[in-house]
Write a protein that holds these residues in place. Structure first.
Motif: not given
Length: 163
Positions: A101-115
């Motif tokens: 849900d955070a990945v979708k909300a942030l967008g920006t091409g983030w795939k979900g990994g950290a950092p």
């Protein structure tokens, strides 16, 4: 007030609030978001560098925000880590156990990994992003390349040149 005397806070953030934050509307400041977790080795390793940037660019039109993807019930653990780091910048903990849900909300091409670190412009545009441990000099260069040029004329020309 000395940096280390400033209060350290940690607020829960919802997917909707994260989307709004990411849009960076009406702030006239760049927004640097660092996604991290206490269980993530590279995140913990790079955190002091992030806090150094918070202090370095305190007088620039830049907001540095951390977004923890720990589970919400780990808030005391996350808070204790932030206190130890004197992280007085804006700190958020995603309020759901589902990081997707955070990945979708942030967008920006983030795939979900950290950092994950992303620099967002004043119109919500992605100016720089990096998945995995950040290259500190690369992040600083991205900030200086995009931060308002009013204090140091010619700064953009310098940071946009190739060395």
């Amino acid at each position: 007030m000395h940096f280390d005397e400033r209060p350290v806070t940690l607020d829960l953030i919802s997917a909707d609030q994260l989307t709004k934050l990411r849009q960076n509307a009406g702030t006239d400041k760049l927004l640097l978001v660092n996604v991290w977790a206490t269980w993530c080795g590279p995140c913990v390793k790079e955190f002091p560098d992030l806090e150094t940037m918070v202090r370095m660019y305190a007088n620039r039109p830049l907001t540095i925000v951390t977004l923890s993807i720990n589970n919400p019930d780990e808030k005391p653990l996350v808070s204790a880590f932030l206190q130890k780091q004197h992280a007085f910048n804006k700190n958020y903990l995603f309020n759901s156990d589902d990081a997707a849900d955070a990945v979708k909300a942030l967008g920006t091409g983030w795939k979900g990994g950290a950092p994950y670190t992303v620099l967002i412009g004043t119109k919500g545009e992605v100016l720089y992003k990096t998945q995995g441990e950040m290259n500190v000099l690369e992040v600083r260069r991205a900030i200086l390349k995009n931060v308002a040029d009013d204090l140091y004329l010619g700064q953009h020309a310098y940071w946009n040149s190739t060395f």
